[in-house]
Scaffold this motif. Structure first.
Motif, PDB file in Angstrom:
ATOM      1  N   ASP B 297       0.858  -1.184   0.000  1.00  0.00           N
ATOM      2  CA  ASP B 297       0.000   0.000   0.000  1.00  0.00           C
ATOM      3  C   ASP B 297       0.900   1.243   0.000  1.00  0.00           C
ATOM      4  O   ASP B 297       1.735   1.409   0.877  1.00  0.00           O
ATOM      5  CB  ASP B 297      -0.876  -0.042   1.261  1.00  0.00           C
ATOM      6  N   ARG B 298       0.707   2.096  -1.023  1.00  0.00           N
ATOM      7  CA  ARG B 298       1.535   3.284  -1.152  1.00  0.00           C
ATOM      8  C   ARG B 298       1.454   4.157   0.094  1.00  0.00           C
ATOM      9  O   ARG B 298       2.404   4.830   0.472  1.00  0.00           O
ATOM     10  CB  ARG B 298       1.070   4.062  -2.382  1.00  0.00           C
ATOM     11  N   SER B 299       0.291   4.113   0.763  1.00  0.00           N
ATOM     12  CA  SER B 299       0.131   5.003   1.910  1.00  0.00           C
ATOM     13  C   SER B 299       0.977   4.564   3.114  1.00  0.00           C
ATOM     14  O   SER B 299       1.203   5.368   4.006  1.00  0.00           O
ATOM     15  CB  SER B 299      -1.343   5.119   2.299  1.00  0.00           C
ATOM     16  N   LEU B 300       1.474   3.306   3.113  1.00  0.00           N
ATOM     17  CA  LEU B 300       2.409   2.902   4.178  1.00  0.00           C
ATOM     18  C   LEU B 300       3.669   3.740   4.076  1.00  0.00           C
ATOM     19  O   LEU B 300       4.174   4.268   5.072  1.00  0.00           O
ATOM     20  CB  LEU B 300       2.770   1.418   4.033  1.00  0.00           C
ATOM     21  N   GLU B 302       3.987   6.582   2.471  1.00  0.00           N
ATOM     22  CA  GLU B 302       3.694   7.993   2.660  1.00  0.00           C
ATOM     23  C   GLU B 302       3.476   8.327   4.133  1.00  0.00           C
ATOM     24  O   GLU B 302       3.897   9.386   4.596  1.00  0.00           O
ATOM     25  CB  GLU B 302       2.483   8.389   1.806  1.00  0.00           C
ATOM     26  N   SER B 303       2.828   7.415   4.870  1.00  0.00           N
ATOM     27  CA  SER B 303       2.652   7.646   6.315  1.00  0.00           C
ATOM     28  C   SER B 303       4.004   7.778   6.986  1.00  0.00           C
ATOM     29  O   SER B 303       4.220   8.676   7.795  1.00  0.00           O
ATOM     30  CB  SER B 303       1.899   6.480   6.960  1.00  0.00           C
ATOM     31  N   ALA B 304       4.917   6.856   6.650  1.00  0.00           N
ATOM     32  CA  ALA B 304       6.235   6.886   7.285  1.00  0.00           C
ATOM     33  C   ALA B 304       6.968   8.175   6.926  1.00  0.00           C
ATOM     34  O   ALA B 304       7.617   8.791   7.777  1.00  0.00           O
ATOM     35  CB  ALA B 304       7.056   5.667   6.866  1.00  0.00           C
ATOM     36  N   ARG B 305       6.830   8.610   5.647  1.00  0.00           N
ATOM     37  CA  ARG B 305       7.480   9.866   5.246  1.00  0.00           C
ATOM     38  C   ARG B 305       6.915  11.021   6.067  1.00  0.00           C
ATOM     39  O   ARG B 305       7.666  11.847   6.585  1.00  0.00           O
ATOM     40  CB  ARG B 305       7.229  10.145   3.760  1.00  0.00           C
ATOM     41  N   ALA B 306       5.578  11.075   6.185  1.00  0.00           N
ATOM     42  CA  ALA B 306       4.957  12.181   6.921  1.00  0.00           C
ATOM     43  C   ALA B 306       5.376  12.164   8.386  1.00  0.00           C
ATOM     44  O   ALA B 306       5.413  13.190   9.046  1.00  0.00           O
ATOM     45  CB  ALA B 306       3.441  12.113   6.787  1.00  0.00           C
ATOM     46  N   VAL B 314      12.560   4.635   5.216  1.00  0.00           N
ATOM     47  CA  VAL B 314      11.305   3.934   4.918  1.00  0.00           C
ATOM     48  C   VAL B 314      11.605   2.569   4.310  1.00  0.00           C
ATOM     49  O   VAL B 314      11.001   1.559   4.671  1.00  0.00           O
ATOM     50  CB  VAL B 314      10.424   4.757   3.959  1.00  0.00           C
ATOM     51  N   ILE B 318      10.257  -0.102   6.795  1.00  0.00           N
ATOM     52  CA  ILE B 318       8.904  -0.508   6.425  1.00  0.00           C
ATOM     53  C   ILE B 318       8.907  -1.492   5.257  1.00  0.00           C
ATOM     54  O   ILE B 318       8.421  -2.617   5.367  1.00  0.00           O
ATOM     55  CB  ILE B 318       8.030   0.716   6.036  1.00  0.00           C
TER      56      ILE B 318
END
Lengths: 351, 400
Positions: B297-300, B302-306, B314, B318
């Protein structure tokens, strides 16, 4: 609510995002004040999620400027933007426990207020009512619990801005209503600037300080939920936010701020602003809950075409010539009915 | 590959087709088949390219009339006809790369996005009833298993058997020969233990290069940007380029040396062998790791980046932990490729001190079949043991 003067917490100026030939966000300018709960709402494909991704730094605008606290953040990667992000899928790291998930952001930033990492994690799990779940794996939690872990994780490093991308879309209706109250309470307690993306206009009205209704990459209206509901700026907003009856007619005359408007062979009395003159074409909207079977003015009659029983109310479609009227009533009628509304309950869209 | 594609076909699509009146066969043709074509084509192209570049087997089995382009190239290199060899190698390279590129173009147009799908149900192997309808597919399956056994397992079994039998019945003489050769062989003769040690050293070194390289390329190929297809093709190219060509290139380029600013830069044969093995192995790391990364999931990320993690963090925190089984499988592939690599090694190895197990086997085949089979069994055991070690290490690292 805006708590102090100064540059807006988040500001978009003339921001456009194009992918190939399609424009997802079209020349948007918005300012979100510090501590505000600001919602981007619109149908799918309106550019609300893209706007959020531009703020988080996952995408770069094709044109325009994004500012955080007055600072241009062009080229600043997501990890340096001090934002917390919650996704629709929650995106919890499946190989980490709840505690490790919440603590992850504290690898890169000291916990706010100088407290220890363990203390900060415990405080946040407490805030989202998950104190007992710290050592669980995310996949053993329910959807609502996962959503709250994602909130706690995003808040842990003490971000300046919280970005929520449809965080409740995957939950069932009852849970969604409970969680949105909780999200709002947490936001007010922390006073954190929050930008919330949803396609659910009811959710947007329920939680926000201000709402921007987006359509095809542009904000159609920005205002408080009350303003957007009661005084929609465009026909799109009038129909997208809540149910509405929208019709266009010609002003015949204006007496003491009340116009006579000809719509489909009927003469309707509508309260209007000063600048409306006879001969003008106006678009009028009346909310279904303002139409009543007992209404004495503007009486319109027609056959009942359908009645949806919604529990507290019934949504009735009444044929009116070529048009159809939406009416909310407590008792489901049948046959031919007569409905009316007060001239002051109609809203005339600005030109 | 076909299996993976099949597993990603949504059962409800098939069920929809059935409810619309399609027979099971029709539903397969109209719904399932179009979704697995790219995988079948990829499998076909790879098989063709591999066969096209097969060298050791043809060298061992075929006479002159069966010689492939590869064997010609090898002969020319042996006869020191480098220019002709290079020309022939270019022809081969051209054909292989053209095929691969054609495939990648095809794949780009036929990739079906599969998200939130429910896989097709599997049927039990044991038939629920004895009707023709239930039995026919299973009989077909059984036939396939027999063919597969005959092609894959029989050679290995016969090799193990041959290594344990002599003219007078069961014997360990071939293994004794290997030991003897190790103890008393002359330096120009093949030393079995040296071959094992070389194979393991080269494999270890090649893994140390191929794994990070493969992971980085996998990360690059799973992100969307202009020119991604080109990178994909480059990442796949070593699959299409045979060992002989890689060996020849390294021989001309590195071992013979290149003029860089007036000084001749040359690399030793051992380093060139490691380079050749790494190049041969990393596409397998890419091909096992990339689908895993693409499926995350791309949002994994992106969450870690944020949350403040850099791109590299990441990957380490992750992405790699989540696709760790694929990384381990990629590592196993890289090691297997290295240990089994023959073509490039035989061009590059400059003496018995750099011989690996497959070359030792080839040297034995000419005169003594028995010891060759014994060496083959040694290769089998060493390869299996390295798989176990990789799996074990991979499992431990997973638990951090």
């Amino acid at each position: 609510m805006p708590s102090e003067r100064g540059p807006p917490a988040v500001e978009l100026e003339g921001v456009t995002k194009r992918y190939g030939g399609t424009t997802a966000v079209d020349d948007v300018s918005l300012a979100v004040e510090k501590g505000e709960f600001f919602t981007l709402v619109g149908p799918s494909g309106c550019g609300k999620t893209t706007t959020l991704r531009l703020l988080a730094g996952f995408e770069a605008p094709t044109e325009g400027t994004v500012r955080f606290g007055g600072q241009d953040v062009a080229g600043v990667p997501p990890e340096d933007r001090d934002v917390g992000v919650v996704f629709q899928s929650y995106a919890l790291f499946p190989h980490m426990t709840v505690r490790e998930n919440v603590a992850y952001g504290l690898n890169f930033a000291d916990p706010p207020g100088g407290v220890a990492t363990e203390r900060r994690v415990a405080d946040l799990l407490d805030l989202v009512d998950l104190s007992g779940m710290a050592d669980r794996d995310p996949d053993t939690l329910s959807g609502g619990q996962q959503q709250r872990v994602a909130m706690a994780r995003a808040l842990a490093p003490g971000p300046d801005v919280l970005l929520l991308d449809e965080p409740m879309s995957a939950l069932d209706a009852k849970l969604r209503e409970r969680l949105r109250v909780q999200v709002r309470e947490i936001q007010e307690e922390l006073g954190i600037t929050t930008i919330y993306v949803t396609h659910d206009q009811e959710e947007a009205l329920a939680v926000s300080d201000r709402v921007a209704v987006l359509r095809a990459g542009r904000p159609e209206q920005v205002g408080t939920p009350r303003t957007v509901y009661r005084e929609p700026a465009t026909e799109f907003v009038a129909e997208f936010v809540g149910d509405n009856n929208v019709f266009t007619g010609e002003v015949r005359d204006v007496v003491d701020g009340v116009a006579t408007v000809a719509v489909g062979g009927e003469q309707l009395s509508i309260a209007v602003a000063d600048d409306v003159a006879p001969g003008d074409s106006v678009t009028v909207c009346v909310r279904p809950e303002r139409l009543s079977l007992a209404g004495e003015e503007n009486r319109l009659s027609g056959p009942v075409r359908s009645a949806e029983f919604l529990g507290g109310t019934t949504r009735v479609r009444v044929g009116w010539g070529e048009r159809e009227l939406l009416v909310r009533t407590e008792d489901p009628p049948s046959g031919t009915v007569c409905v009316g509304f007060d001239p002051c309950d109609a809203h005339v869209l600005p030109e | 590959m076909t299996t993976a594609a099949w597993e990603s076909v949504d059962a409800s699509a098939v069920e929809t087709a059935r409810s619309l009146g399609a027979s099971p066969t029709r539903a397969f043709c109209d719904v399932v088949a179009p979704q697995i074509y790219p995988a079948v084509v990829l499998g076909t192209v790879l098989t063709f390219v591999f066969t096209f570049g097969t060298f050791p087997i043809v060298l061992a089995l075929g006479g002159f009339e069966l010689a492939t382009v590869e064997v010609f190239v090898y002969r020319l290199v042996r006869d020191l006809e480098y220019a002709e060899a290079a020309a022939l190698a270019l022809v081969e390279l051209g054909i292989s790369l053209a095929l691969l590129y054609a495939y990648l173009r095809y794949e780009a147009r036929h990739t079906v996005a599969a998200e939130g799908i429910r896989p097709l149900p599997r049927r039990p192997l044991r038939p629920p009833s004895l009707s023709v309808r239930e039995l026919a597919p299973r009989v077909g399956l059984a036939l396939y298993v027999v063919v597969a056994l005959a092609v894959f397992v029989a050679p290995i079994a016969s090799m193990v058997y041959a290594s344990l039998t002599g003219p007078t019945g069961p014997t360990l003489a071939h293994y004794e020969f290997l030991l003897e050769r190790q103890v008393s062989g002359a330096s120009f003769q093949v030393q079995p233990w040296d071959a094992v040690r070389n194979s393991l050293l080269f494999a270890g070194a090649a893994l140390a290069v191929a794994l990070p390289m493969g992971v980085v390329v996998a990360v690059l190929t799973t992100r969307r940007y202009r020119g991604r297809k080109v990178l994909d093709a480059v990442a796949m190219a070593p699959l299409a380029v045979s060992g002989i060509v890689v060996g020849l290139g390294l021989l001309r380029g590195l071992v013979f040396g290149v003029e860089v600013g007036g000084t001749r830069v040359a690399v030793g044969g051992a380093l060139a062998i490691v380079a050749a093995h790494a190049v041969a192995g990393y596409p397998f790391v890419v091909r096992t790791v990339a689908p895993g990364l693409a499926g995350l999931d791309r949002s994994l990320v992106e969450s870690a980046r944020a949350l403040g993690a850099s791109r590299a963090r990441v990957l380490a925190d992750i992405e790699l932990p989540l696709v760790w089984p694929a990384v381990v499988a990629g590592a196993a592939f890289a090691v297997a490729i290295s240990i089994g690599e023959f073509s490039a090694t035989v061009v590059l190895a400059s003496g018995t001190s750099q011989f690996t197990m497959p070359i030792a086997i080839e040297r034995f085949i000419g005169r003594r079949l028995g010891p060759a089979t014994a060496m083959g069994v040694v290769l089998l055991v060493v390869t299996s043991a390295s798989f176990l070690v990789i799996d074990h290490l991979g499992g431990e690292t997973d638990a951090f």
